[in-house]
Write a protein that holds these residues in place. Structure first.
Motif, mmCIF file in Angstrom:
data_model
loop_
_atom_site.group_PDB
_atom_site.id
_atom_site.type_symbol
_atom_site.label_atom_id
_atom_site.label_comp_id
_atom_site.label_asym_id
_atom_site.label_seq_id
_atom_site.Cartn_x
_atom_site.Cartn_y
_atom_site.Cartn_z
ATOM 1 N N PHE A 122 0.827 -1.208 0.000
ATOM 2 C CA PHE A 122 0.000 0.000 0.000
ATOM 3 C C PHE A 122 0.862 1.259 0.000
ATOM 4 C CE2 PHE A 122 -3.750 -2.489 1.678
ATOM 5 C CZ PHE A 122 -4.566 -2.187 0.620
ATOM 6 N N SER A 123 1.992 1.227 0.715
ATOM 7 C CA SER A 123 2.836 2.422 0.798
ATOM 8 C C SER A 123 3.450 2.791 -0.546
ATOM 9 C CB SER A 123 3.947 2.209 1.834
ATOM 10 O OG SER A 123 4.845 1.191 1.398
ATOM 11 N N THR A 124 3.594 1.825 -1.448
ATOM 12 C CA THR A 124 4.135 2.127 -2.775
ATOM 13 C C THR A 124 3.060 2.623 -3.740
ATOM 14 O OG1 THR A 124 3.844 -0.148 -3.562
ATOM 15 C CG2 THR A 124 5.922 0.373 -2.471
ATOM 16 N N CYS A 125 1.787 2.362 -3.436
ATOM 17 C CA CYS A 125 0.701 2.728 -4.351
ATOM 18 C C CYS A 125 -0.018 4.004 -3.946
ATOM 19 C CB CYS A 125 -0.314 1.590 -4.427
ATOM 20 S SG CYS A 125 0.349 0.044 -5.080
ATOM 21 N N LEU A 126 -0.219 4.194 -2.649
ATOM 22 C CA LEU A 126 -1.046 5.310 -2.196
ATOM 23 C C LEU A 126 -0.488 6.688 -2.561
ATOM 24 C CD1 LEU A 126 -2.337 4.013 1.262
ATOM 25 C CD2 LEU A 126 -3.493 4.034 -0.959
ATOM 26 N N PRO A 127 0.854 6.925 -2.509
ATOM 27 C CA PRO A 127 1.330 8.256 -2.929
ATOM 28 C C PRO A 127 0.968 8.586 -4.375
ATOM 29 C CG PRO A 127 3.035 7.116 -1.698
ATOM 30 C CD PRO A 127 1.945 6.119 -1.932
ATOM 31 N N HIS A 128 1.134 7.619 -5.274
ATOM 32 C CA HIS A 128 0.772 7.870 -6.676
ATOM 33 C C HIS A 128 -0.722 8.103 -6.803
ATOM 34 C CE1 HIS A 128 -0.521 6.287 -10.720
ATOM 35 N NE2 HIS A 128 0.293 7.251 -11.063
ATOM 36 N N LEU A 129 -1.516 7.320 -6.093
ATOM 37 C CA LEU A 129 -2.967 7.482 -6.160
ATOM 38 C C LEU A 129 -3.388 8.843 -5.618
ATOM 39 C CD1 LEU A 129 -5.487 5.949 -7.011
ATOM 40 C CD2 LEU A 129 -5.657 5.043 -4.689
ATOM 41 N N ALA A 130 -2.716 9.313 -4.562
ATOM 42 C CA ALA A 130 -3.052 10.620 -3.990
ATOM 43 C C ALA A 130 -2.734 11.750 -4.975
ATOM 44 C CB ALA A 130 -2.276 10.824 -2.685
ATOM 45 N N VAL A 131 -1.583 11.670 -5.648
ATOM 46 C CA VAL A 131 -1.200 12.712 -6.606
ATOM 47 C C VAL A 131 -2.148 12.714 -7.804
ATOM 48 C CG1 VAL A 131 0.601 13.480 -8.185
ATOM 49 C CG2 VAL A 131 1.206 12.723 -5.903
ATOM 50 N N VAL A 132 -2.487 11.529 -8.304
ATOM 51 C CA VAL A 132 -3.406 11.433 -9.438
ATOM 52 C C VAL A 132 -4.783 11.969 -9.056
ATOM 53 C CG1 VAL A 132 -4.624 9.813 -10.950
ATOM 54 C CG2 VAL A 132 -2.186 9.548 -10.555
ATOM 55 N N SER A 133 -5.245 11.642 -7.847
ATOM 56 C CA SER A 133 -6.549 12.121 -7.396
ATOM 57 C C SER A 133 -6.565 13.643 -7.278
ATOM 58 C CB SER A 133 -6.906 11.489 -6.046
ATOM 59 O OG SER A 133 -6.990 10.085 -6.158
ATOM 60 N N LEU A 134 -5.488 14.214 -6.736
ATOM 61 C CA LEU A 134 -5.406 15.672 -6.630
ATOM 62 C C LEU A 134 -5.452 16.313 -8.019
ATOM 63 C CD1 LEU A 134 -4.867 18.295 -5.027
ATOM 64 C CD2 LEU A 134 -2.417 17.805 -5.279
ATOM 65 N N LEU A 136 -6.639 15.050 -10.952
ATOM 66 C CA LEU A 136 -7.899 14.865 -11.660
ATOM 67 C C LEU A 136 -9.025 15.674 -11.031
ATOM 68 C CD1 LEU A 136 -7.820 11.031 -12.439
ATOM 69 C CD2 LEU A 136 -7.398 12.932 -14.012
ATOM 70 N N ASN A 137 -9.107 15.676 -9.704
ATOM 71 C CA ASN A 137 -10.198 16.397 -9.043
ATOM 72 C C ASN A 137 -10.119 17.899 -9.293
ATOM 73 O OD1 ASN A 137 -11.430 14.113 -7.934
ATOM 74 N ND2 ASN A 137 -10.104 14.132 -6.145
ATOM 75 N N THR A 138 -8.917 18.460 -9.169
ATOM 76 C CA THR A 138 -8.783 19.902 -9.398
ATOM 77 C C THR A 138 -8.954 20.244 -10.876
ATOM 78 O OG1 THR A 138 -6.372 19.578 -9.459
ATOM 79 C CG2 THR A 138 -7.340 20.333 -7.385
ATOM 80 N N LEU A 139 -8.501 19.351 -11.771
ATOM 81 C CA LEU A 139 -8.673 19.603 -13.208
ATOM 82 C C LEU A 139 -10.149 19.586 -13.595
ATOM 83 C CD1 LEU A 139 -7.262 19.977 -15.957
ATOM 84 C CD2 LEU A 139 -7.310 17.494 -16.197
ATOM 85 N N PHE A 140 -10.876 18.564 -13.111
ATOM 86 C CA PHE A 140 -12.311 18.496 -13.405
ATOM 87 C C PHE A 140 -13.043 19.701 -12.821
ATOM 88 C CE2 PHE A 140 -12.073 13.605 -13.668
ATOM 89 C CZ PHE A 140 -11.718 13.694 -15.001
ATOM 90 N N PHE A 141 -12.656 20.104 -11.617
ATOM 91 C CA PHE A 141 -13.311 21.248 -10.987
ATOM 92 C C PHE A 141 -13.027 22.522 -11.785
ATOM 93 C CE2 PHE A 141 -13.320 24.819 -7.993
ATOM 94 C CZ PHE A 141 -14.607 24.707 -7.491
#
Length: 208
Positions: A122-134, A136-141
């Motif tokens: 999880f520690s290797t995946c969650l940082p990438h997922l957090a950056v991608v979520s930030l 995409l969410n701000t881009l869509f907004f």
């Protein structure tokens, strides 16, 4: 990055075959070529737009929605909107690929018997997922928010969040997976904290 994590966790024995230097080079070239093509199409189209309301934007870069507000060409406006729709469809395809990859990753991680192994995965995946979520969410907004809540200051903050913060965080987040860098950061923080207690006016130095 999600494909790298997918292969590393779901198909670790095939990692060297599926993600060799040639495969990485092909993916990098494809990403750079796609980004260059999209930027070129946007640039050509926006430079062809006649501007009827001046040429000054209250942003730190020429963002497409704000340029369209200054345009007085109906056909150019429609061309740019069509281009944005095509790019959004391609981006949505990438988003589906990321979601599918992480669903497979989480299913594989939850089958790991040891808690330490699950935590490491999880520690290797969650940082990438957090950056991608930030991103995409701000881009869509930024592109889909209703005009009623739009303001120059809000648009500027959102633009910074999706265009500056994710690229700046990527090297920092992924470098923290390196044990030597973690140890150096820990020593630096410990040294700065100790110096601050002993002498609030002393400087912090990276220990050798």
């Amino acid at each position: 990055m999600c494909y790298d994590r997918y292969i590393a966790i779901c198909k670790p024995l095939h990692y060297g075959t599926l993600l060799g230097s040639r495969a990485c080079a092909h993916m990098a070239v494809a990403a750079w070529a796609a980004g260059f093509l999209i930027a070129l199409l946007h640039t050509v189209n926006t430079f062809s737009l006649p501007l009827c309301q001046g040429n000054a934007l209250g942003q730190f870069f020429c963002e497409i929605p704000h340029i369209l507000k200054l345009s007085c060409s109906h056909s150019g406006y429609l061309r740019e909107i069509g281009l944005m729709v095509v790019i959004a469809c391609l981006g949505f395809g990438c988003f589906i690929f990321i979601v599918f990859s992480y669903v497979q990753i989480f299913r594989a991680v939850l089958r790991i018997p040891s808690q330490q192994g699950r935590h490491k995965a999880f520690s290797t995946c969650l940082p990438h997922l957090a950056v991608v979520s930030l991103f995409l969410n701000t881009l869509f907004f930024a592109y889909l928010k209703p005009p009623s809540i739009s303001s120059p200051s809000l648009d500027l903050v959102v633009s910074v969040l999706y265009s500056v913060v994710p690229p700046a965080l990527n090297p920092f987040i992924y470098s923290l997976r390196n044990r030597e860098l973690k140890d150096a950061m820990r020593k630096l923080i410990t040294g700065c904290f100790s110096e601050a207690i002993n002498s609030p006016y002393s400087a912090c130095y990276l220990p050798h």
